[in-house]
Write a protein that holds these residues in place. Structure first.
Motif, PDB file in Angstrom:
ATOM      1  N   PHE A 267      20.745  25.103  81.178  1.00  0.00           N
ATOM      2  CA  PHE A 267      20.497  25.112  79.858  1.00  0.00           C
ATOM      3  C   PHE A 267      19.979  23.558  79.262  1.00  0.00           C
ATOM      4  CE2 PHE A 267      23.468  28.404  80.276  1.00  0.00           C
ATOM      5  CZ  PHE A 267      22.970  29.475  80.023  1.00  0.00           C
TER       6      PHE A 267
ATOM      7  N   GLU B 159      23.376  22.546  73.567  1.00  0.00           N
ATOM      8  CA  GLU B 159      24.388  21.959  72.583  1.00  0.00           C
ATOM      9  C   GLU B 159      25.191  23.198  71.849  1.00  0.00           C
ATOM     10  OE1 GLU B 159      22.473  19.771  69.419  1.00  0.00           O
ATOM     11  OE2 GLU B 159      24.244  19.818  68.195  1.00  0.00           O
ATOM     12  N   SER B 160      24.186  24.372  71.478  1.00  0.00           N
ATOM     13  CA  SER B 160      24.774  25.532  70.951  1.00  0.00           C
ATOM     14  C   SER B 160      25.759  26.239  71.672  1.00  0.00           C
ATOM     15  CB  SER B 160      23.614  26.575  70.612  1.00  0.00           C
ATOM     16  OG  SER B 160      22.656  25.807  69.809  1.00  0.00           O
ATOM     17  N   ILE B 161      25.379  26.410  73.253  1.00  0.00           N
ATOM     18  CA  ILE B 161      26.260  27.430  74.002  1.00  0.00           C
ATOM     19  C   ILE B 161      27.751  26.383  74.012  1.00  0.00           C
ATOM     20  CG2 ILE B 161      26.797  27.638  76.435  1.00  0.00           C
ATOM     21  CD1 ILE B 161      23.748  28.652  76.567  1.00  0.00           C
ATOM     22  N   SER B 162      27.508  25.263  74.413  1.00  0.00           N
ATOM     23  CA  SER B 162      28.532  24.454  74.696  1.00  0.00           C
ATOM     24  C   SER B 162      29.626  24.205  73.434  1.00  0.00           C
ATOM     25  CB  SER B 162      28.268  23.087  75.402  1.00  0.00           C
ATOM     26  OG  SER B 162      28.791  22.060  74.895  1.00  0.00           O
ATOM     27  N   GLY B 163      28.810  24.106  72.259  1.00  0.00           N
ATOM     28  CA  GLY B 163      29.577  24.141  70.948  1.00  0.00           C
ATOM     29  C   GLY B 163      30.376  25.402  70.673  1.00  0.00           C
ATOM     30  N   ASP B 164      29.791  26.512  70.978  1.00  0.00           N
ATOM     31  CA  ASP B 164      30.370  27.867  70.821  1.00  0.00           C
ATOM     32  C   ASP B 164      31.550  27.778  71.865  1.00  0.00           C
ATOM     33  OD1 ASP B 164      28.592  28.565  69.071  1.00  0.00           O
ATOM     34  OD2 ASP B 164      27.335  30.097  70.257  1.00  0.00           O
ATOM     35  N   LEU B 165      31.442  27.674  72.913  1.00  0.00           N
ATOM     36  CA  LEU B 165      32.406  27.727  74.138  1.00  0.00           C
ATOM     37  C   LEU B 165      33.794  26.792  73.486  1.00  0.00           C
ATOM     38  CD1 LEU B 165      31.041  27.773  77.564  1.00  0.00           C
ATOM     39  CD2 LEU B 165      31.874  29.654  76.190  1.00  0.00           C
ATOM     40  N   ASP B 166      33.254  25.463  72.973  1.00  0.00           N
ATOM     41  CA  ASP B 166      34.398  24.718  72.597  1.00  0.00           C
ATOM     42  C   ASP B 166      35.121  25.341  71.204  1.00  0.00           C
ATOM     43  OD1 ASP B 166      33.520  23.226  74.482  1.00  0.00           O
ATOM     44  OD2 ASP B 166      33.036  21.435  73.501  1.00  0.00           O
ATOM     45  N   GLU B 167      34.248  25.678  70.283  1.00  0.00           N
ATOM     46  CA  GLU B 167      34.969  26.293  69.123  1.00  0.00           C
ATOM     47  C   GLU B 167      35.929  27.663  69.551  1.00  0.00           C
ATOM     48  OE1 GLU B 167      31.954  27.349  66.271  1.00  0.00           O
ATOM     49  OE2 GLU B 167      33.442  28.392  64.973  1.00  0.00           O
TER      50      GLU B 167
ATOM     51  N   ASP C 127      18.776  21.959  72.580  1.00  0.00           N
ATOM     52  CA  ASP C 127      19.579  22.676  71.643  1.00  0.00           C
ATOM     53  C   ASP C 127      20.355  23.721  72.049  1.00  0.00           C
ATOM     54  OD1 ASP C 127      17.740  21.273  70.234  1.00  0.00           O
ATOM     55  OD2 ASP C 127      16.130  22.664  69.527  1.00  0.00           O
ATOM     56  N   VAL C 128      19.728  24.596  73.241  1.00  0.00           N
ATOM     57  CA  VAL C 128      20.661  25.613  73.846  1.00  0.00           C
ATOM     58  C   VAL C 128      21.705  25.077  74.102  1.00  0.00           C
ATOM     59  CG1 VAL C 128      20.345  27.606  75.319  1.00  0.00           C
ATOM     60  CG2 VAL C 128      18.632  27.017  73.841  1.00  0.00           C
TER      61      VAL C 128
ATOM     62  N   ARG D 159      30.685  21.379  81.748  1.00  0.00           N
ATOM     63  CA  ARG D 159      29.341  20.706  80.736  1.00  0.00           C
ATOM     64  C   ARG D 159      28.248  20.368  81.692  1.00  0.00           C
ATOM     65  NH1 ARG D 159      27.796  19.268  75.264  1.00  0.00           N
ATOM     66  NH2 ARG D 159      25.989  18.105  75.830  1.00  0.00           N
TER      67      ARG D 159
END
Lengths: 326, 116
Positions: free
Chosen positions: A16, A22-30, A19-20, A9
């Motif tokens: 990054f 947050e989005s990337i790291s959220g996507d990877l986690d999901e 917002d970007v 992270r």
């Protein structure tokens, strides 16, 4: 079960933002939680997460580097170079310790190489600035019992050498000499040597202006001087008519009779990396000085006679001083 | 000759950019980072990195090709919100233009391409 990859992270956060990020790291986690981890198991899922992180960072850098032109700065080629430079500087600033070590290493390396090169260049590579330089030798006395493997001779010993040597075409002595120059702008310390009048002929090095010393000038009371090219430039202003001008040295006026060409250096050459002579004056030994046998302050240069090799000359010069004259 | 450095808004879409825009068209209001990447992966076998995808999306947004808004956060996402993307009219136009050029070049060549 949310994955915990704090280091990944943090790495992502370097390229990054907001917002970007947050989005990337959220996507990877999901993706990790819902798909990868259940399907592949812990170890392979861990590897997947890291691979994704590193690829994202690499892709981000690549895409930014190649597609963020600033068209107003120079041509396309230059622009690429500027971006690469910018990128390189940024990467260096991110790891200051590595960068400092690298810079220090390079600095030391360059410094050491420069020092070694100046010595090697002066001592080995650059040819001696004399005609038929392979015949020119330095001559020493030796008294290893007293801890002097090489030392300069005394004036009286020099006179003996000249009388007895058969292997030398010529022998000339030098002695250190320095003087304070006044009357030509700021006072200045000059370094140089007293030399026997025929040393220029011995070295086959002629002045570029004026002449070498005359035999009669090599006696007390003749106030003449030959200057180096550097001194001619700095003090005499590269005057083509410098010969005949006066220099006030140690409160005594001396007439310039010659100017040596650039690159000329007077022996002894162990000074190559240090002292460089400004001027030379005639040796001008008085009769009492010639009789001195206690002070070893001379340096002696010789030129081998034609056909004589260095080893022959070495053998011939190896005589012991007459014990009766000790 | 096509200059690599012409301003990006005038530039024809690259292949990767077309893939992303096509995915947005397909996914309609369900397009966010993960679903876009999985859509591309399922249809083309290409595992696009999140970094590459979001860099492209950022650029599209700056050009007015797409718009975005935040959606819900879930536990699986560690509390981080999804960001949904929508293709806008200029994006559709650019995509159509790029696709049109390609398909016109490809017209009638299907058999030949298969034969190789």
């Amino acid at each position: 079960m949310t994955p915990r990859f704090p280091v990944a992270r943090r790495l992502l956060a370097r390229v990054f933002a907001g917002d970007v990020l947050e989005s990337i790291s959220g996507d990877l986690d999901e993706e990790y939680t819902l798909h990868i981890r259940p399907e592949r198991g812990r170890l392979r899922a861990w590897a997947w997460y890291w691979r994704q992180t590193l690829r994202s960072i690499r892709d981000r850098r690549d895409l930014r580097l190649h597609s963020n032109p600033a068209p107003d700065r120079g041509g396309p080629q230059m622009l690429l170079t500027r971006q690469h430079l910018h990128y390189a500087v940024r990467s260096l600033r991110r790891s200051p310790i590595t960068t400092s070590i690298a810079i220090a290493t390079i600095a030391l390396g360059i410094g050491a190489s420069a020092v070694v090169f100046s010595v090697v260049n002066a001592a080995l590579l650059r040819p001696l600035p004399y005609g038929q330089a392979d015949q020119v030798v330095m001559m020493w006395e030796s008294n290893p019992q007293r801890g002097f493997p090489t030392m300069g001779p005394t004036p009286a010993n020099l006179i003996d050498w000249k009388a007895r040597s058969r292997s030398m075409a010529d022998i000339a002595a030098l002695a250190q000499f320095s003087a304070t120059l006044t009357g030509s702008g700021d006072p200045r310390r000059l370094v140089g040597q007293r030399v026997e009048w025929h040393i220029f002929e011995l070295l086959q090095a002629a002045p570029m202006l004026g002449r070498a010393f005359l035999p009669e000038e090599d006696a007390p009371g003749h106030n003449v001087v030959i200057v180096s090219h550097a001194l001619w430039v700095q003090v005499l202003g590269s005057d083509p008519n410098a010969v005949g001008r006066q220099l006030m040295m140690n409160g005594q006026s001396r007439t310039v009779v010659g100017v040596m060409p650039p690159g000329f250096r007077m022996p002894p050459l162990e000074w190559a990396a240090g002292q460089i002579d400004d001027m030379w004056v005639p040796m001008g030994m008085s009769a009492p000085e010639m009789r001195r046998r206690g002070s070893h302050y001379l340096n002696v240069v010789g030129r081998l006679a034609p056909g004589v090799t260095l080893s022959t000359a070495r053998e011939e010069m190896k005589w012991d001083r007459d014990p009766a004259r000790e | 000759m096509q200059n690599k450095y012409t301003p990006s808004s005038d530039r024809a879409l690259g292949e990767f950019e077309q893939l992303v825009l096509f995915a947005l068209v397909r996914l309609e209001d369900q397009a966010y980072g993960l679903s876009i990447r999985r859509e591309i992966l399922l249809r083309t076998g290409r595992d696009v990195s999140a970094g590459a995808l979001f860099t492209a999306l950022e650029r599209f947004e700056a050009r007015g090709y797409v718009s975005s808004q935040f959606g819900e956060s879930t536990q699986a996402r560690g509390g981080k919100r999804k960001r949904y993307y929508r293709i806008e009219a200029p994006g559709v136009k650019a995509l159509a233009r790029a696709h049109d050029a390609l398909s016109r070049m490809a017209r009638g060549l299907t058999q030949k391409l298969k034969a190789v």
